[in-house]
Design a protein around this motif. Structure first.
Motif, PDB file in Angstrom:
ATOM      1  N   ILE A 183      35.641  65.787  37.830  1.00 16.92           N
ATOM      2  CA  ILE A 183      34.620  66.715  38.641  1.00 16.92           C
ATOM      3  C   ILE A 183      33.403  65.706  38.972  1.00 16.92           C
ATOM      4  CG2 ILE A 183      32.956  68.389  38.093  1.00 16.92           C
ATOM      5  CD1 ILE A 183      35.154  69.945  36.338  1.00 16.92           C
ATOM      6  N   LEU A 184      33.047  64.765  38.003  1.00 16.96           N
ATOM      7  CA  LEU A 184      31.862  63.917  38.265  1.00 16.96           C
ATOM      8  C   LEU A 184      32.031  63.001  39.580  1.00 16.96           C
ATOM      9  CD1 LEU A 184      30.805  63.066  34.519  1.00 16.96           C
ATOM     10  CD2 LEU A 184      29.933  64.944  36.082  1.00 16.96           C
ATOM     11  N   PHE A 214      31.694  64.811  42.644  1.00 16.33           N
ATOM     12  CA  PHE A 214      30.301  65.032  42.858  1.00 16.33           C
ATOM     13  C   PHE A 214      29.667  63.605  43.256  1.00 16.33           C
ATOM     14  CE2 PHE A 214      31.279  69.334  41.562  1.00 16.33           C
ATOM     15  CZ  PHE A 214      30.807  69.966  42.527  1.00 16.33           C
ATOM     16  N   SER A 258      30.483  57.901  35.488  1.00 13.37           N
ATOM     17  CA  SER A 258      31.238  59.195  35.565  1.00 13.37           C
ATOM     18  C   SER A 258      32.057  58.794  34.192  1.00 13.37           C
ATOM     19  CB  SER A 258      32.421  59.517  36.467  1.00 13.37           C
ATOM     20  OG  SER A 258      31.577  59.726  37.702  1.00 13.37           O
ATOM     21  N   PRO A 279      21.444  67.988  40.688  1.00  8.58           N
ATOM     22  CA  PRO A 279      22.898  68.447  40.974  1.00  8.58           C
ATOM     23  C   PRO A 279      23.453  69.728  40.330  1.00  8.58           C
ATOM     24  CG  PRO A 279      23.034  66.540  39.437  1.00  8.58           C
ATOM     25  CD  PRO A 279      21.756  66.880  39.755  1.00  8.58           C
ATOM     26  N   CYS A 298      27.312  70.845  40.376  1.00  7.08           N
ATOM     27  CA  CYS A 298      28.271  69.974  39.544  1.00  7.08           C
ATOM     28  C   CYS A 298      28.054  70.246  38.051  1.00  7.08           C
ATOM     29  CB  CYS A 298      27.672  68.339  39.810  1.00  7.08           C
ATOM     30  SG  CYS A 298      28.508  67.090  38.574  1.00  7.08           S
TER      31      CYS A 298
END
Length: 351
Positions: free
Chosen positions: A221-222, A225, A230, A267, A270
């Protein structure tokens, strides 16, 4: 419920006299001036005690591997694998963590400079004067040095304990034979240990699967985005998830703070996706893995934090959730062994 209360009452009646006797012995030792020398001796023997506890904790995994390998090979696999994972964690995440701390430090320095300018512009510079800055720097340095010293001390003790545990595991059968020879009621203690071993193996396997799911999912996910570092934040979130109740919240707040520091626009999407993933993991994935959530009691978490910090400092705080889980498993396994003749498993002590 009534059976659990009776088991607890029996446990208290069995151990309360021993605890009172120890308390009286401590008072006598303090009165004759032998308490401090004995405490110094016990502190010197800490690695031996921790090594014994670590060996007993890892023995269930070694026993599971003994179905496929010799005991010596199983010991090398478990301890060698643990060392590789630990060193890999340090080599991968430590440089990233140092870089991230440097970035945060630069950002905070910029914030403090802006705050100082704003206070000067509004004639409030007396709040942020030179004495306050000096005090802030000195206190921060002292806290940082204490953190580093505690970390080094904890790492040294942990390394010695790990080596001692390795040699205990190599000759574990000799210890078992000694217990059979000198302990009269050894079968009950073996049932207690085997019950705890079964649960520990299930707990460790389930926890590793759960942490791997969180780590991989959050990392993807990180990365999607384009979140900086991450790997570091996915690892931190996975480790913090070991702390029930507050771990997931602290993890999402850390990611939110990092997002605020690194992005010009916060973000929010996110953070929302990571939060939804946490809810899915807590409410669906974890019960699916463990068949029933273990729900570590807050008392064990509190004791785990105290004992972890006292034993290994910063490393002990990091490992305190695992220590708390083992403490709860040990107590429930003992209660099962005290009231049953058979060896139990996860369902017997957590249902």
């Amino acid at each position: 419920m009534k059976e659990k209360v009776n088991q607890l009452r029996v446990l208290l009646m069995r151990w309360l006299p021993a605890c009172l006797s120890i308390y009286i012995l401590v008072l006598i030792l303090k009165a004759v001036g032998l308490y401090d020398p004995l405490i110094t001796l016990l502190l010197a023997l800490k690695p031996l005690l921790y090594g014994l506890i670590l060996a007993l904790s890892l023995q269930p995994i070694i026993m599971s591997l003994n179905k496929y390998f010799t005991n010596r090979t199983s010991v090398f696999i478990v301890y060698g694998g643990g060392m590789i994972v630990f060193l890999g964690f340090l080599l991968l995440l430590l440089p990233v963590l140092i870089n991230e701390l440097s970035t945060i430090s630069s950002t905070l320095e910029s914030w403090l400079s802006e705050l100082s300018s704003w206070l000067n512009a509004n004639q409030l510079d007396f709040v942020f004067n030179d004495d306050f800055k000096r005090s802030l720097i000195n206190n921060s340095t002292d806290i940082g040095m204490k953190f580093v010293m505690d970390g080094v001390s904890g790492f040294t003790i942990f390394t010695l304990s790990y080596m001692i545990a390795f040699f205990i595991s190599i000759d574990f059968d000799a210890g078992v034979n000694m217990v059979k020879k000198y302990v009269v009621d050894h079968q009950r203690w073996f049932n207690f240990y085997k019950t705890g071993s079964n649960v520990v193996v299930q707990y460790i396997i389930g926890t590793c699967i759960d942490l791997l799911f969180i780590f991989v999912s959050v990392f993807l996910i990180l990365v999607l985005f384009k979140f900086p570092n991450s790997l570091l934040y996915a690892g931190l979130l996975a480790l913090l998830n070991l702390f029930p109740y507050i771990g997931a919240t602290i993890g999402i707040l850390l990611i939110a703070l990092a997002g605020y520091l690194h992005f010009t626009q916060f973000p929010i999407l996110c953070i929302a996706v990571v939060w939804v993933l946490q809810q899915i993991e807590a409410n669906f994935i974890q019960p699916l893995i463990f068949h029933k959530a273990m729900d570590v009691h807050p008392l064990y978490l509190f004791l785990g934090l105290l004992l972890g910090e006292a034993m290994l400092g910063v490393i002990g705080l990091i490992l305190s959730p695992i220590l708390a889980s083992f403490m709860q498993i040990s107590v429930r396994s003992y209660m099962h062994a005290a009231s049953h003749q058979n060896v139990g498993g996860w369902e017997d002590i957590f249902w």
